[in-house]
Structure formats: structure tokens, C-alpha cells
Design an enzyme around this catalytic site. Structure first.
Site, PDB file in Angstrom:
ATOM      1  N   ARG A 426       0.850  -1.197   0.000  1.00 26.10           N
ATOM      2  CA  ARG A 426       0.000   0.000   0.000  1.00 26.10           C
ATOM      3  C   ARG A 426       0.879   1.237   0.000  1.00 26.10           C
ATOM      4  O   ARG A 426       1.903   1.290   0.677  1.00 26.10           O
ATOM      5  CB  ARG A 426      -0.923   0.031   1.226  1.00 26.10           C
ATOM      6  CG  ARG A 426      -1.887   1.245   1.184  1.00 26.10           C
ATOM      7  CD  ARG A 426      -2.942   1.186   2.260  1.00 26.10           C
ATOM      8  NE  ARG A 426      -2.468   1.562   3.568  1.00 26.10           N
ATOM      9  CZ  ARG A 426      -3.088   2.432   4.384  1.00 26.10           C
ATOM     10  NH1 ARG A 426      -4.214   3.025   3.997  1.00 26.10           N
ATOM     11  NH2 ARG A 426      -2.605   2.700   5.576  1.00 26.10           N
ATOM     12  N   GLU A 548     -11.415   7.094   0.441  1.00 19.78           N
ATOM     13  CA  GLU A 548     -11.388   7.346   1.882  1.00 19.78           C
ATOM     14  C   GLU A 548     -12.255   8.513   2.348  1.00 19.78           C
ATOM     15  O   GLU A 548     -12.939   8.404   3.357  1.00 19.78           O
ATOM     16  CB  GLU A 548      -9.940   7.587   2.325  1.00 19.78           C
ATOM     17  CG  GLU A 548      -9.020   6.409   2.061  1.00 19.78           C
ATOM     18  CD  GLU A 548      -7.590   6.687   2.473  1.00 19.78           C
ATOM     19  OE1 GLU A 548      -7.275   6.506   3.654  1.00 19.78           O
ATOM     20  OE2 GLU A 548      -6.798   7.094   1.606  1.00 19.78           O
ATOM     21  N   ASP A 588     -11.138   7.386   7.703  1.00 17.55           N
ATOM     22  CA  ASP A 588     -10.976   8.765   7.242  1.00 17.55           C
ATOM     23  C   ASP A 588     -12.297   9.385   6.818  1.00 17.55           C
ATOM     24  O   ASP A 588     -12.492  10.589   6.974  1.00 17.55           O
ATOM     25  CB  ASP A 588      -9.962   8.817   6.105  1.00 17.55           C
ATOM     26  CG  ASP A 588      -8.533   8.703   6.602  1.00 17.55           C
ATOM     27  OD1 ASP A 588      -8.021   9.687   7.162  1.00 17.55           O
ATOM     28  OD2 ASP A 588      -7.929   7.626   6.459  1.00 17.55           O
ATOM     29  N   ARG A 626     -12.055  -1.350   7.997  1.00 17.06           N
ATOM     30  CA  ARG A 626     -12.730  -1.058   9.266  1.00 17.06           C
ATOM     31  C   ARG A 626     -11.722  -1.057  10.406  1.00 17.06           C
ATOM     32  O   ARG A 626     -10.760  -1.816  10.408  1.00 17.06           O
ATOM     33  CB  ARG A 626     -13.797  -2.105   9.575  1.00 17.06           C
ATOM     34  CG  ARG A 626     -14.831  -2.289   8.490  1.00 17.06           C
ATOM     35  CD  ARG A 626     -15.717  -3.491   8.769  1.00 17.06           C
ATOM     36  NE  ARG A 626     -16.651  -3.225   9.851  1.00 17.06           N
ATOM     37  CZ  ARG A 626     -16.875  -4.069  10.853  1.00 17.06           C
ATOM     38  NH1 ARG A 626     -16.199  -5.195  10.945  1.00 17.06           N
ATOM     39  NH2 ARG A 626     -17.761  -3.780  11.778  1.00 17.06           N
ATOM     40  N   ARG A 761      -4.024  11.360  11.557  1.00 13.86           N
ATOM     41  CA  ARG A 761      -4.567  10.058  11.187  1.00 13.86           C
ATOM     42  C   ARG A 761      -5.836   9.788  11.986  1.00 13.86           C
ATOM     43  O   ARG A 761      -5.990  10.215  13.125  1.00 13.86           O
ATOM     44  CB  ARG A 761      -3.541   8.954  11.441  1.00 13.86           C
ATOM     45  CG  ARG A 761      -2.348   9.029  10.510  1.00 13.86           C
ATOM     46  CD  ARG A 761      -1.516   7.767  10.599  1.00 13.86           C
ATOM     47  NE  ARG A 761      -0.326   7.879   9.775  1.00 13.86           N
ATOM     48  CZ  ARG A 761      -0.302   7.688   8.452  1.00 13.86           C
ATOM     49  NH1 ARG A 761      -1.421   7.361   7.823  1.00 13.86           N
ATOM     50  NH2 ARG A 761       0.813   7.816   7.774  1.00 13.86           N
TER      51      ARG A 761
END
Length: 929
Positions: A426, A548, A588, A626, A761
Site C-alpha cells: 500500500r 477514503e 478517514d 474497518r 490520522r
């Protein structure tokens, strides 16, 4: 320390009290042992302080006695720092031990049911198959589903797991001892011995530090995750496969129900580079080496044990020609085993497997092979040898000998291979964009890729993807970032060649907001040999967009529509079996638009994506990002999957398992199997039963939900992003700054050094609100939305109640919010608000939050018809009532320590004390991050 007495409603229900008595007994036993350890280790004065605080907290929570709360505060405020540390550790450890007792109680209830009914308690799978029968799902439909099914919980290293591996190991030891006390009929002497062992384990726990002195490295996170394989996944996945096959055979005996690997564990740990500069090509390779060594180590141990279980003699049994050949090739020449073909065959298999472990991972087998042998080419070759053993046993009257260890090992090899778990890659789309721009500029294609429009980017990228000419040149020097990205993909290619194609299959693009984001990743794959253009192009990895933010979710169907219309991209998908995965970000989107809007936009995005993919005849697999808490998309997995819109599951689903959730779900083998079973059962039901179209005309429900979402969105955004001083309030009224310093993960807590909430975050955002007991991301905006909507629709409450009764999506949304609100505490939260340096600011913003909380509570109870939170979940309600007396002192001390630390006191014990309270509160709330 002891557990509090049961609440009145529990005591007044004899059946419930009888069922929960063993839980209370275990909790009291662990509390008593902890109290004994506390008295022995810290002295009578500290023990007495803890007991007085506990008793006062129990009285306050049970009776609302304000004098009891003041008594608790007076004792806590008078403690020295060292004594405060001991008190924090005492309450924290009790909450950890209470968690173990609750988990053991769930296991006990299932076992008691099986004993009482002389058969296993019907689990989620059996009930799911019954519902499929009721829905008239045919054997053909069921077989078609399982043949292409994929259920994949993906372990991630997000920093909400505050427990050290040493602590988790000790907790597993205590859980095992509790389990033995339940399962084994003990003599008085044996019972005393078990209690002595428990006492020793609790003492060891007390003398083991809760906190890490240094931040975890990525490889530490990899090793932590690997511990769950030996405890749970290796043993429980094969059992679950066997249970499902048996259930299917009973219902449809005329079908072959040998299952493909429908359930696979995935991982991000070691491949997730988004915002984590410590994940490099070398780390990726080491992560896979450790994974492989874990798998091969398990296989070697099982083969050794099989040798002890199969001393079958040729004097008494026949064997197949294939088994005889396998035994002949074995390097085992011992005359003592000359007539034992299975043992000789297994010795040969062990030798080849040991050679494989050394060749792949430089992993030396614990027990030396009896001779040299060629390593296996891949796991399929190893699996074929195991099938030779199983087939020979079945053909010669020994089928029963395959049913346990051998058959489960065969399933394990099919599921785990030589790589253990697919390791996802990622990276943020911005990083991909910069790397592609640099490659294009260096090759002379365009000097200003960033300045191109989206249409121009797509045209240029499609042209480059069709060309066999590389952009990369080994004779040029690239930036450290671009070189690092290319190195990752080169490492991925080497890993696939070494461990098999299943080792790395996915590459995820965070912050996807356009078609070019996917094509940029495709270009990087082409430059590193993972995509080979031509008339029939080969794409080795799934290119997965991650949507997101609220706006990205709204645009997701249109982006995928445009992408799937590109002929070159559709040609890539042919190499991926006509499947495309899309990841949806819960965390997010929640931070961006609030709980209600996030849930609704995710739901709508799934509907839109399902429509787009159906038109293009491409199979859609959704990956749900999740978290553990409701504020990050958490909540019960079964209800969450059943609440998906029609067409959104289609037999395949991936779900992240993050932070503390991994330990709570998979530390215990039986609890782990139950959680895995739930995922499979829910996927079957959501795929084969159309729950969405069983509700009243969806139009009214959807229209109402859209309006509620708009109202909640504006209420949430108005508070979080548009209220002057809110960022200051958040940073001063929660322990966010101190969480940054807590060594709970390798990845930085912010994407940048900015103080803006937008750059924080989602994980520490939610974690911080949980610590101050507001849980704001899991409910804020709902109350104002319903209040405004009802003002416009005075007779609208019955409609909202029907939505809750008949629509799984809305029911699940409110159920999760109910759980979050039950864990919140406005009285405690008000004390955190007083940490804000500007008293007027703190009072003004907290007053708004309190007003919204009260509105939300009132409307939630009106819609659900409940008289209080968790009225339909008495087990969780009792659990929370019993926890609050142990959480309250931790929050009180956290506030006091924060005030002193932020005032400039430099004693290091203050900071350590704050971190200890964070640990304890997280343990008490369980799913807090």
C-alpha cells in the site's frame, strides 16, 4: 481487589444469574489473586488505598452517591507518584483479567450447551445454512457460491494495540489455566495446584512492565502478528473447514463438498508504506521470510508428530504403489523402520521440507533431517505428497487415521502455502504520482506531468502502458523516494518468484481520487516487470483503489465507470480472472464527515459500484477498511456484513482487523474460530439472501437517510472544522499529544507535522476521544439531524422506527451507536474539558457536545423503543456496569497527571503514569481505537 456485586437487574433474573455465576466466580478469583499480589508486592498502605478507591467507585456507579465520588477523588489526589503508579497498574491489570474472564465465559457457555444437549452448540454456520434453506437457496446456488468464495480478514499494524507481546503471552497463560479449571474434573489437591499456578501467573504479570521503552519496529509488528498463527489460525482454520464441509454434506449428501481455500488470512504488516518511512524493500523481504519460516516450522512439527502417529507395519496393512514409491525414495535407511512405509515416507517428506525451509528462509529445522534431500519446488508439490499418504490410508481401511492431523495439515498447506499469508502493498497516490512524474521527465516524455489535466494524464499513461519500451534507465539517478518505490516492486517480483504467486497479490492506492491514480500504479508495475504489455497483457498484482474521504466515496462509482471503459485496463483485468477489488475507507470518511454520513456514503458507494460492475460484467470484490471502534467502522462483524446492500458481497469480502481487535478476537483459539466462523456465515447469507429488498419500499428509507446524513454532516463539520478554537479544544482536552509519545506502533501518528485535524490520522483521532470518554466520532451529529428532520416531519417517528425494525443497515448503525454511547461518560468528559487553558473556550465547546449527546440519547431511545442504552444486549450492559468502577479511577488519575505534566513538571514518572492510564482505559473499553 474483587469484582463488584452484580447490578440489581442481573440479580433479579435467576436464569441470567445462574448462567453468569461462573463468570463472577472467575472474576472474583482473579481479583482476589491480584489483591494478594498487590498487598505482597506494594504493601498494605497501597492495597488499602486501592480497596477504598474501588469501594467508593462501586458505590458511586451503583447508587449515584456523590459523596463516594468525592471520597475516591480525595484518596487519589493524595497519592504520591509512585503510589499512583501502583494504583493505575492495579486497576489496569484488573480490567485485563476481567477481559480474560469474559472471554472464558463465552467459551464455557458454548461448551455447557453442547454437554446439556449431547451435541455441539449450533454455531453461526449451522444457523446460516438453516436460513439459506428457509430462503429456498438450492444446492446448485450454494455450490456455485462456495466454489468462488473468498473471505479474508487482513491483519494490520495500526497503533491501537497498546499491549506488549509479553503481556499478551501471560494473559494467554492465565486464560489457559482458567480453561483447564473448567474442562477437567480436579481433585482438591489439583484444584489448589491450579490456583497456585494462577497466582504465580498473576504475580509474573504484575512484575512485567506494561509499557514498551521504545517504539516498535516494523519487524516487531510482524513478529507480534505471527504469534496468532500458532495459537489460533493453524489449528482453527482447518477445523472450521472440516465443520463447514460436514454441514454441507449433511444437507446435500449427493454433492462433492471438498472446499477450495475460501478463508485466507491476509496481512499489511511489512507492506503498508502509506505514511510509514520504515517500510522498505528490505523490510518487505524480511517480513515474507519470517512469514514463510513460521509456516514451514509448523509443517515440520506436524510431519514429525504424524510420524509418531503412523507406525503402521507392512506385516499388517497394504499400501498404495505411490506410497510405496514415496517410502522407497526416503533417505531413512534404518532397519528398525524397514516395514513401516508411512514413517519412512514421512521421514523423506520431512527431509525435503527441511531443505525447503533452509533454501527459502535460512530456517533450520528444530529436529535434524535423517539425510539430505531436494527441496520442494513449491507448496503444491508438498501437498501432493501428503495426498499420497491420505489416499493410501483411505484405500486400505485406515480412513479414520486421516481425519485429524493429516487432513488438517493438507488444508493448512492449501490455505497457507509456503508464504503463510498474502502480503499487501500500500502507498499513497501522491507518492505514486511523484514517482511517475520523475520517470516521465527523465525519459523525456513530459517535463510537467503534475501540470497535466486528468484527461491528458489518462491519455499519456494509456499510451505508455501499451508500449513495451521502459521509461526506467539503470544509467540514470533517481530521487530517493522514486528509487525506493521501484525497489519495493522489484522486491515484490522476487518474492513471488521465490515463494509463489500467492505471496503478494495486491497493491493498494491510498487517497484515490481519479482514474490516473490507478494507471500510475499500473505504470510502476510495468516498469518493474509486474505488468507485461502486449496483445494479451499479464498483470501480476491486483490494482486496488482506496476511497477514503466523503467526496472520494461519492465519486467512486464514476471513477470506476471511466476506468472500466478503458480498453487497455479491461485487457489487464482478463489476466486477473475478470475481477476488480475496491477498498473503502471507514476511518478517514468518518473523521471527514462524521459517523452517520460516513456510514451512508459507504452504503451508497457500494450500491453505485455494484451497478457499475454489473453493467461491465466485471466481478467486484470489496475490501472494507474497518477499525476496532465504531468511530472507525468497527462493531460486530456479522451484523456489519448482513447490513451491506444487495450485490455488494457476492461471495467475496476482505476486512481489515486492526490494533487491539486482533488480540481480542484471535488470542483464544475457540474465540478465534468463532469469529472466523461468523465471517464465513455472514458472507454466505449476504450473498445468497436478498435482505435489502425485503424491507418496505427502499425509496422512503433511502430518501430519509439522505436527508439525515446531510443534516448530520453539517452538524459535525460545523463543530469539528468550522468552530473557532475546536482544534485547540481537542488537543488540550484529550491526551492526543501524550498518545503520540506512546510506543504503540512503528507508523507516525500524523501524516505531516501540521496541527490540523485534517492531517491527523484517524486512528489517534478516535483513540483520543475514547480516552476522555466522549467517543465523539461514533455518534456526533445524529441527535441534531433527527431533531431537525422531525421538526420538518412531525409525524415522522413511526417511519424512523420502521427503518430501525426492518432495514439491517439502519438497525446496525443505531446498534453500534448505542454501544458507543453506553461507554461514554459526560461527567468524566466534563473534567477533561477543564484541561483547556481557556476556560471560556472549554465550557463553550463542551456545552455544545453535551447538548448533542443528550439529543442523540433521546432520539436513539425514542427510535429503538429502549429505556436505556444496551437494553437489548444485557450481557454487554452488565459487562460495562461492572467495568465502570475500575475505569473511573484511571480517568481521574489521567486528568490529574495530565494537568501536572502540562504545567511543566519534569518528573519522568508523570509521563509514564499518563501512559499507564492510557493502557488501562484502552483495556477497559476494549474496542477503543
Amino acid at each position: 481487589m474483587t469484582a463488584p456485586n452484580p447490578p440489581p437487574e442481573a440479580a433479579s433474573a435467576p436464569d441470567s444469574a445462574d448462567k453468569d455465576r461462573p463468570l463472577r466466580d472467575d472474576t472474583r478469583l482473579l481479583g482476589r489473586l491480584l489483591g494478594d499480589v498487590l498487598r505482597d508486592q506494594e504493601g498494605e498502605a497501597v492495597f488499602s488505598a486501592v480497596e477504598h478507591v474501588r469501594q467508593a467507585a462501586v458505590r458511586f456507579n451503583r447508587d449515584g452517591d456523590a459523596a463516594a465520588r468525592q471520597e475516591m477523588a480525595d484518596i487519589l489526589d493524595g497519592l504520591s507518584l509512585d503510589a499512583a503508579h501502583s494504583v493505575v497498574r492495579a486497576f489496569s491489570y484488573f480490567l485485563h483479567l476481567a477481559n480474560l474472564a469474559e472471554d472464558q465465559h463465552h467459551i464455557r457457555r458454548n461448551r455447557d450447551h453442547a454437554i446439556a444437549h449431547s451435541r455441539p452448540r449450533e454455531g453461526s454456520l449451522a444457523r446460516a445454512l438453516e436460513r439459506l434453506d428457509e430462503a429456498e437457496v438450492t444446492a446448485d446456488m450454494l455450490k456455485s457460491c462456495v466454489e468462488t468464495m473468498l473471505v479474508s480478514p487482513v491483519l494490520t499494524a495500526h497503533p491501537t494495540e497498546v499491549q506488549r507481546k509479553s503481556i499478551l503471552s501471560l494473559q494467554r497463560r492465565i486464560a489457559l489455566l482458567l480453561d483447564e479449571r473448567d474442562r477437567i474434573l480436579l481433585t482438591p489437591e489439583e484444584a489448589e495446584e491450579r490456583e497456585t499456578e494462577l497466582h504465580a501467573a498473576v504475580l509474573t504479570l504484575w512484575q512485567t512492565r506494561l509499557l514498551r521503552p521504545q517504539r516498535l519496529a516494523v519487524i516487531d509488528e510482524v513478529k507480534n502478528a505471527l504469534s496468532f498463527y500458532g495459537d489460533t489460525f493453524f489449528t482453527q482454520l482447518p477445523i472450521l473447514y472440516g465443520q463447514l464441509e460436514e454441514l454441507l454434506r449433511r444437507r446435500h449428501p449427493n454433492r462433492d463438498w471438498r472446499l477450495p481455500p475460501i478463508l485466507k488470512i491476509g496481512s499489511w504488516i511489512g507492506g503498508d508504506r502509506d505514511g510509514n518511512p520504515f517500510v522498505t524493500a528490505a523490510i518487505l523481504q524480511e517480513a515474507m521470510r519470517l512469514q514463510s519460516a513460521t509456516a514451514l516450522g509448523h509443517y515440520l512439527s506436524e510431519i514429525h508428530d504424524l510420524g509418531a502417529e503412523l507406525p503402521l507395519s507392512l506385516l499388517l496393512v497394504d499400501v498404495s504403489p505411490e506410497l510405496a514409491e514415496l517410502a522407497t525414495r526416503s533417505p531413512d535407511l534404518s532397519p528398525h523402520r524397514a516395514d513401516e512405509p508411512y514413517r519412512r515416507a514421512l521421514t523423506g517428506i520431512y527431509s525435503r521440507l527441511a531443505a525447503s525451509a533452509w533454501a527459502l528462509d535460512h530456517h533450520a529445522a528444530l529436529r535434524h533431517a535423517v539425510g539430505k534431500a531436494e527441496p520442494y519446488a513449491d507448496s503444491r508439490e508438498f501437498s501432493a505428497d501428503l495426498e499420497v499418504l491420505a489416499n493410501s490410508l483411505r484405500a486400505h481401511g485406515s480412513a479414520r487415521l486421516t481425519a485429524r492431523r493429516l487432513q488438517r495439515l493438507i488444508i493448512s498447506v492449501q490455505v497457507f502455502g509456503f508464504h503463510l499469508a498474502p502480503l499487501d502493498l500500500r502507498q499513497n497516490s501522491d507518492v505514486h504520482e511523484r514517482s511517475v512524474a520523475e520517470l516521465l521527465a527523465a525519459a523525456g516524455r513530459t517535463a510537467d506531468y503534475a501540470g497535466l489535466s486528468e484527461d491528458e494524464r489518462i491519455a499519456l499513461l494509456c499510451e505508455e502502458l501499451a508500449s513495451p519500451r521502459p521509461l526506467y534507465s539503470p544509467h540514470l539517478t533517481y530521487s530517493e523516494e522514486t528509487a525506493g518505490e521501484l525497489a519495493i516492486f522489484h522486491a515484490a517480483k522476487e518474492i513471488r518468484q521465490k515463494y509463489g504467486d500467492g505471496a503478494i497479490t495486491n497493491s493498494i492506492i491510498s487517497k484515490t481520487d481519479g482514474v490516473s491514480d490507478l494507471l500510475e500504479l499500473a505504470l510502476l508495475l510495468k516498469e518493474t516487470g509486474l505488468l507485461r504489455p502486449g496483445p494479451q497483457p499479464r498483470l501480476d498484482l491486483n490494482i486496488i483503489p482506496l476511497f477514503e474521504t466523503i467526496e472520494d466515496l461519492r465519486q467512486a462509482p464514476a471513477i470506476m465507470e471511466r476506468l472500466l471503459a478503458l480498453p487497455i485496463y479491461r485487457s489487464f483485468l482478463k489476466a486477473r480472472a475478470g475481477e476488480q477489488e475496491v477498498m473503502l475507507g471507514y476511518s478517514d470518511s468518518n473523521k471527514d464527515g462524521g459517523f452517520l454520513t460516513s456510514g451512508w456514503e459507504l452504503y451508497k458507494a457500494e450500491i453505485g459500484l455494484a451497478d457499475v460492475f454489473a453493467r461491465h460484467k466485471i466481478r467486484l470484490r470489496l475490501f472494507h477498511g474497518r477499525g476496532g471502534s465504531v468511530g472507525r467502522g468497527g462493531g460486530p462483524s456479522y451484523q456489519a456484513i448482513l447490513a451491506q446492500p444487495t450485490g455488494a458481497v457476492s461471495g467475496q469480502i476482505r476486512i481489515t482487523e486492526q490494533g487491539e481487535v486482533i488480540a481480542s478476537k484471535y488470542s483464544s483459539p475457540e474465540v478465534g474460530r468463532r469469529n472466523l466462523e461468523v465471517l464465513v456465515a455472514a458472507t454466505l447469507e449476504a450473498t445468497l439472501i436478498d435482505l435489502e429488498n425485503k424491507v418496505e419500499p427502499a425509496g422512503a428509507f433511502h430518501e430519509t437517510m439522505s436527508r439525515l446524513s446531510d443534516l448530520a454532516f453539517h452538524a459535525y463539520r460545523d463543530l469539528v472544522y468550522e468552530t473557532p478554537g475546536f482544534t485547540e479544544y481537542f488537543r488540550q482536552s484529550t491526551p492526543i499529544s501524550e498518545i503520540f509519545d506512546l510506543n504503540i506502533g512503528s507508523r507516525p501518528a500524523s501524516r505531516t507535522k501540521s496541527d490540523r485535524i485534517e492531517d491527523l490520522r484517524a486512528i489517534p483521532w478516535v483513540f483520543s476521544w475514547a480516552q476522555c470518554r466522549l467517543m465523539l466520532p461514533g455518534w456526533y451529529g445524529f441527535g441534531r439531524a433527527v431533531e431537525t428532520w422531525l421538526a420538518d416531519h412531525p409525524d415522522g417517528l413511526p417511519l424512523l422506527r420502521r427503518m430501525h425494525r426492518d432495514w439491517p443497515f439502519f438497525k446496525t448503525l443505531l446498534s453500534n451507536m448505542d454501544m458507543v454511547l453506553a461507554k461514554s461518560d459526560l461527567v468524566i468528559a466534563a473534567r477533561y474539558a477543564k484541561l483547556v487553558k481557556d476556560p471560556a473556550l472549554g465550557e463553550r465547546i463542551f456545552a455544545r457536545i453535551r447538548e448533542e449527546w443528550l439529543l442523540t440519547r433521546r432520539h436513539l431511545l425514542a427510535i429503538t423503543g429502549q429505556t436505556d442504552f444496551l437494553a437489548d444486549n444485557p450481557l454487554l450492559a452488565r459487562s460495562m456496569l461492572n467495568r465502570f468502577p475500575y475505569l473511573d479511577p484511571l480517568n481521574h488519575l489521567q486528568i490529574a497527571l495530565l494537568r501536572r505534566y502540562r504545567a511543566g513538571e519534569t518528573d519522568e514518572r508523570l509521563k509514564r503514569g499518563i501512559h499507564l492510564t492510557i493502557n488501562g482505559v484502552a483495556a477497559g473499553l476494549r474496542n477503543s481505537g
